[in-house]
Design a protein around this motif. Structure first.
Motif, PDB file in Angstrom:
ATOM      1  N   ASP A 182       0.951  -8.641   0.413  1.00  0.00           N
ATOM      2  CA  ASP A 182       1.315  -9.949  -0.134  1.00  0.00           C
ATOM      3  C   ASP A 182       2.742  -9.818  -0.654  1.00  0.00           C
ATOM      4  O   ASP A 182       2.990  -9.106  -1.627  1.00  0.00           O
ATOM      5  N   PRO A 183       3.696 -10.486  -0.007  1.00  0.00           N
ATOM      6  CA  PRO A 183       5.084 -10.309  -0.414  1.00  0.00           C
ATOM      7  C   PRO A 183       5.403 -10.809  -1.822  1.00  0.00           C
ATOM      8  O   PRO A 183       6.417 -10.441  -2.385  1.00  0.00           O
ATOM      9  N   THR A 184       4.527 -11.604  -2.386  1.00  0.00           N
ATOM     10  CA  THR A 184       4.796 -12.117  -3.735  1.00  0.00           C
ATOM     11  C   THR A 184       4.310 -11.171  -4.822  1.00  0.00           C
ATOM     12  O   THR A 184       4.758 -11.274  -5.957  1.00  0.00           O
ATOM     13  N   SER A 185       3.378 -10.264  -4.496  1.00  0.00           N
ATOM     14  CA  SER A 185       2.887  -9.330  -5.510  1.00  0.00           C
ATOM     15  C   SER A 185       3.697  -8.042  -5.453  1.00  0.00           C
ATOM     16  O   SER A 185       3.960  -7.496  -4.386  1.00  0.00           O
ATOM     17  N   THR A 186       4.115  -7.572  -6.598  1.00  0.00           N
ATOM     18  CA  THR A 186       4.889  -6.329  -6.665  1.00  0.00           C
ATOM     19  C   THR A 186       4.280  -5.407  -7.711  1.00  0.00           C
ATOM     20  O   THR A 186       3.539  -5.842  -8.586  1.00  0.00           O
ATOM     21  N   ILE A 187       4.595  -4.141  -7.598  1.00  0.00           N
ATOM     22  CA  ILE A 187       4.182  -3.134  -8.575  1.00  0.00           C
ATOM     23  C   ILE A 187       5.469  -2.553  -9.142  1.00  0.00           C
ATOM     24  O   ILE A 187       6.251  -1.940  -8.413  1.00  0.00           O
ATOM     25  N   GLY A 194       8.108  -3.996  -9.785  1.00  0.00           N
ATOM     26  CA  GLY A 194       9.248  -4.585  -9.100  1.00  0.00           C
ATOM     27  C   GLY A 194       9.427  -4.128  -7.669  1.00  0.00           C
ATOM     28  O   GLY A 194      10.372  -4.542  -7.017  1.00  0.00           O
ATOM     29  N   PHE A 195       8.564  -3.265  -7.160  1.00  0.00           N
ATOM     30  CA  PHE A 195       8.650  -2.785  -5.787  1.00  0.00           C
ATOM     31  C   PHE A 195       7.454  -3.293  -4.992  1.00  0.00           C
ATOM     32  O   PHE A 195       6.401  -3.591  -5.545  1.00  0.00           O
ATOM     33  N   GLU A 196       7.615  -3.323  -3.679  1.00  0.00           N
ATOM     34  CA  GLU A 196       6.492  -3.692  -2.825  1.00  0.00           C
ATOM     35  C   GLU A 196       5.438  -2.593  -2.905  1.00  0.00           C
ATOM     36  O   GLU A 196       5.761  -1.416  -3.070  1.00  0.00           O
ATOM     37  N   PRO A 197       4.171  -2.982  -2.748  1.00  0.00           N
ATOM     38  CA  PRO A 197       3.096  -1.978  -2.844  1.00  0.00           C
ATOM     39  C   PRO A 197       3.240  -0.825  -1.852  1.00  0.00           C
ATOM     40  O   PRO A 197       2.907   0.312  -2.175  1.00  0.00           O
ATOM     41  N   VAL A 198       3.745  -1.090  -0.649  1.00  0.00           N
ATOM     42  CA  VAL A 198       3.873  -0.026   0.351  1.00  0.00           C
ATOM     43  C   VAL A 198       4.832   1.058  -0.143  1.00  0.00           C
ATOM     44  O   VAL A 198       4.595   2.257   0.062  1.00  0.00           O
ATOM     45  N   VAL A 199       5.909   0.668  -0.801  1.00  0.00           N
ATOM     46  CA  VAL A 199       6.866   1.637  -1.324  1.00  0.00           C
ATOM     47  C   VAL A 199       6.216   2.484  -2.422  1.00  0.00           C
ATOM     48  O   VAL A 199       6.376   3.714  -2.457  1.00  0.00           O
ATOM     49  N   ILE A 200       5.479   1.860  -3.305  1.00  0.00           N
ATOM     50  CA  ILE A 200       4.793   2.585  -4.381  1.00  0.00           C
ATOM     51  C   ILE A 200       3.747   3.535  -3.806  1.00  0.00           C
ATOM     52  O   ILE A 200       3.633   4.686  -4.236  1.00  0.00           O
ATOM     53  N   TYR A 201       2.980   3.056  -2.815  1.00  0.00           N
ATOM     54  CA  TYR A 201       1.967   3.921  -2.200  1.00  0.00           C
ATOM     55  C   TYR A 201       2.614   5.125  -1.518  1.00  0.00           C
ATOM     56  O   TYR A 201       2.110   6.250  -1.602  1.00  0.00           O
ATOM     57  N   GLY A 202       3.738   4.903  -0.832  1.00  0.00           N
ATOM     58  CA  GLY A 202       4.442   6.012  -0.180  1.00  0.00           C
ATOM     59  C   GLY A 202       4.969   7.012  -1.195  1.00  0.00           C
ATOM     60  O   GLY A 202       4.858   8.220  -1.004  1.00  0.00           O
ATOM     61  N   ALA A 203       5.547   6.503  -2.287  1.00  0.00           N
ATOM     62  CA  ALA A 203       6.053   7.396  -3.328  1.00  0.00           C
ATOM     63  C   ALA A 203       4.910   8.173  -3.987  1.00  0.00           C
ATOM     64  O   ALA A 203       5.056   9.365  -4.291  1.00  0.00           O
ATOM     65  N   ALA A 204       3.779   7.500  -4.208  1.00  0.00           N
ATOM     66  CA  ALA A 204       2.627   8.186  -4.802  1.00  0.00           C
ATOM     67  C   ALA A 204       2.102   9.276  -3.865  1.00  0.00           C
ATOM     68  O   ALA A 204       1.735  10.371  -4.315  1.00  0.00           O
ATOM     69  N   THR A 205       2.072   8.985  -2.570  1.00  0.00           N
ATOM     70  CA  THR A 205       1.624   9.984  -1.602  1.00  0.00           C
ATOM     71  C   THR A 205       2.550  11.191  -1.599  1.00  0.00           C
ATOM     72  O   THR A 205       2.099  12.342  -1.636  1.00  0.00           O
TER      73      THR A 205
END
Length: 130
Positions: free
Chosen positions: A17-22, A24-35
């Motif tokens: 969902d492009p309107t939801s951020t974690i 201030g970042f998109e969830p995919v970026v946060i998930y990649g950084a967490a991985t």
């Protein structure tokens, strides 16, 4: 639904969902950084945790292995060449014998040490003293 077999499959099935951020970042970026963070933490902590688990599960043979290691390193320190005599043309071979895993590799290591000592003492090529 079949559970995903890897984190890549899990991330690929998440609806974005492009309107939801974690933060201030998109969830995919946060998930990649967490991985990547988990991979790095596992890489750092893995040997410590793995070594502790091995020592807990192999208490009977731990003393014998440590005694053999101590004897091996004492033997290695006796035969290794002095690294203070290395140069760009004659680099010091494997100082701690980390690549020794068999008797054949040990014999090769001994030959390399002797060759280094000979080159450091007498020179090599046209500079050799015979």
């Amino acid at each position: 639904m079949v559970p995903p077999s890897s984190s890549g499959c899990a991330f690929a099935t998440i609806e974005a969902d492009p309107t939801s951020t974690i933060l201030g970042f998109e969830p995919v970026v946060i998930y990649g950084a967490a991985t990547l963070g988990c991979v790095g933490l596992g890489w750092l902590a893995g040997p410590t945790v793995g070594g502790a688990l091995w020592r807990l599960t192999h208490r009977r043979v731990k003393g014998a292995i440590e005694a053999k290691d101590k004897d091996f390193f004492r033997h290695i320190s006796r035969w290794r060449a002095d690294p203070s005599r290395q140069s760009a043309a004659n680099p010091s071979p494997d100082y701690y014998a980390e690549k020794v895993g068999s008797l054949q590799q040990y014999r090769t290591w001994l030959r390399d040490q002797a060759s280094f000592k000979r080159k450091a003492q007498f020179g090599q090529g046209k500079d050799a003293v015979y």
